[in-house]
Design a protein around this motif. Sequence first.
Motif, PDB file in Angstrom:
ATOM      1  N   TYR A   8      10.801 -13.082   3.513  1.00  0.00           N
ATOM      2  CA  TYR A   8      10.541 -11.763   2.928  1.00  0.00           C
ATOM      3  C   TYR A   8      10.220 -11.877   1.439  1.00  0.00           C
ATOM      4  N   ALA A   9      10.882 -12.803   0.749  1.00  0.00           N
ATOM      5  CA  ALA A   9      10.720 -12.927  -0.696  1.00  0.00           C
ATOM      6  C   ALA A   9       9.442 -13.647  -1.100  1.00  0.00           C
ATOM      7  N   ARG A  10       8.695 -14.187  -0.150  1.00  0.00           N
ATOM      8  CA  ARG A  10       7.478 -14.928  -0.507  1.00  0.00           C
ATOM      9  C   ARG A  10       6.475 -14.054  -1.252  1.00  0.00           C
ATOM     10  N   PHE A  11       6.466 -12.765  -0.962  1.00  0.00           N
ATOM     11  CA  PHE A  11       5.536 -11.846  -1.610  1.00  0.00           C
ATOM     12  C   PHE A  11       6.300 -10.827  -2.445  1.00  0.00           C
ATOM     13  N   GLU A  12       7.333 -11.291  -3.110  1.00  0.00           N
ATOM     14  CA  GLU A  12       8.253 -10.421  -3.821  1.00  0.00           C
ATOM     15  C   GLU A  12       7.546  -9.546  -4.858  1.00  0.00           C
ATOM     16  N   SER A  13       6.575 -10.096  -5.576  1.00  0.00           N
ATOM     17  CA  SER A  13       5.938  -9.311  -6.633  1.00  0.00           C
ATOM     18  C   SER A  13       5.224  -8.092  -6.066  1.00  0.00           C
ATOM     19  N   TRP A  14       4.586  -8.247  -4.908  1.00  0.00           N
ATOM     20  CA  TRP A  14       3.907  -7.115  -4.292  1.00  0.00           C
ATOM     21  C   TRP A  14       4.896  -6.171  -3.632  1.00  0.00           C
ATOM     22  N   ARG A  15       5.925  -6.679  -3.050  1.00  0.00           N
ATOM     23  CA  ARG A  15       6.911  -5.808  -2.416  1.00  0.00           C
ATOM     24  C   ARG A  15       7.702  -5.020  -3.469  1.00  0.00           C
ATOM     25  N   ARG A  16       7.852  -5.572  -4.653  1.00  0.00           N
ATOM     26  CA  ARG A  16       8.621  -4.917  -5.702  1.00  0.00           C
ATOM     27  C   ARG A  16       7.869  -3.744  -6.326  1.00  0.00           C
ATOM     28  N   ARG A  17       6.552  -3.812  -6.355  1.00  0.00           N
ATOM     29  CA  ARG A  17       5.787  -2.807  -7.095  1.00  0.00           C
ATOM     30  C   ARG A  17       5.984  -1.387  -6.566  1.00  0.00           C
ATOM     31  N   PRO A  18       5.945  -1.121  -5.246  1.00  0.00           N
ATOM     32  CA  PRO A  18       6.201   0.249  -4.781  1.00  0.00           C
ATOM     33  C   PRO A  18       7.585   0.755  -5.163  1.00  0.00           C
ATOM     34  N   ALA A  19       8.581  -0.123  -5.182  1.00  0.00           N
ATOM     35  CA  ALA A  19       9.919   0.292  -5.597  1.00  0.00           C
ATOM     36  C   ALA A  19       9.909   0.738  -7.051  1.00  0.00           C
ATOM     37  N   LEU A 198      -0.865 -13.279   7.774  1.00  0.00           N
ATOM     38  CA  LEU A 198       0.084 -13.685   8.809  1.00  0.00           C
ATOM     39  C   LEU A 198       1.454 -13.970   8.202  1.00  0.00           C
ATOM     40  N   GLU A 199       1.483 -14.636   7.060  1.00  0.00           N
ATOM     41  CA  GLU A 199       2.753 -14.941   6.416  1.00  0.00           C
ATOM     42  C   GLU A 199       3.444 -13.665   5.935  1.00  0.00           C
ATOM     43  N   TRP A 200       2.659 -12.687   5.478  1.00  0.00           N
ATOM     44  CA  TRP A 200       3.233 -11.396   5.085  1.00  0.00           C
ATOM     45  C   TRP A 200       3.904 -10.743   6.291  1.00  0.00           C
ATOM     46  N   THR A 201       3.181 -10.679   7.407  1.00  0.00           N
ATOM     47  CA  THR A 201       3.729  -9.993   8.575  1.00  0.00           C
ATOM     48  C   THR A 201       4.912 -10.743   9.176  1.00  0.00           C
TER      49      THR A 201
END
Length: 254
Positions: A8-19, A198-201
């Motif tokens: 889950y943390a592999r794309f942390e920068s993108w996942r953090r932005r909506p928060a 694929l890695e995101w999903t």
Amino acid sequence: MPWDPEQYARFESWRRRPAHDLVAALPSLTPRTVVDLGCGAGQLARRLAERWPEAEVLGVDNSPAMLERARTTPSRVRWLQADLGVWRPDQPVDLLISNAALHWLDGHERLFPELLRALAPGGVLAVQMPRNFEAPSHRLLYETAADGPWAERLAPVLRTAPVHAPDVYYDWLAPLSRRLDLWETEYLQVLEGDDPVLEWTRGTTLLPVLDTLAGAELDAFLAAYRARLDAAYPRRPDGRTLFPFKRLFLVARV
């Protein structure tokens, strides 16, 4: 489902932005109690505890692995493992926030009004959920699931439309809110590496598949899904991959 904090943390920068965008949209308030519903590894809950050092902050999640990761970073946040579908605070809450979690739950017509009713007078419900379930990343997943020998087993575990249109939430929540803001944002995510979509999903959307299939059958599923994704999300000349991602935001004050 087997949540993997590392994946889950592999794309942390993108996942953090909506928060960050959700927090930036909060109205002025000084909460005494804050609940992060679906807190995951705790980044948002810790940020809220720093913003309001006098507030009591609780992070709730149903994943032991995510909560174990949350506890590795020292903070004054209290962590609780619970089923998000049935857990409700035992006292009114000033800020109830949820970032990328409630789309895993069914029954939003019941859930969201219940969350509003859990607020103290003047309290705020702030929610962000993905609403990209018609995007190729999801549509091709459903097609792959329906095409193979795994179709019968995957049909019950894949949810194709877990989040409704914004006007549906408006109709549910406007009568219960003093103020209600709804909007959508599509982020053009620029991903790097091999098979980045694929890695995101793998960190989220694929979890029901990873929990159902195994061994050679899982490998065959992933190969078929990867081939579809490669066609839908071609690598750009600079080696990166563009991955548009739409999210729904909701901020309600009672």
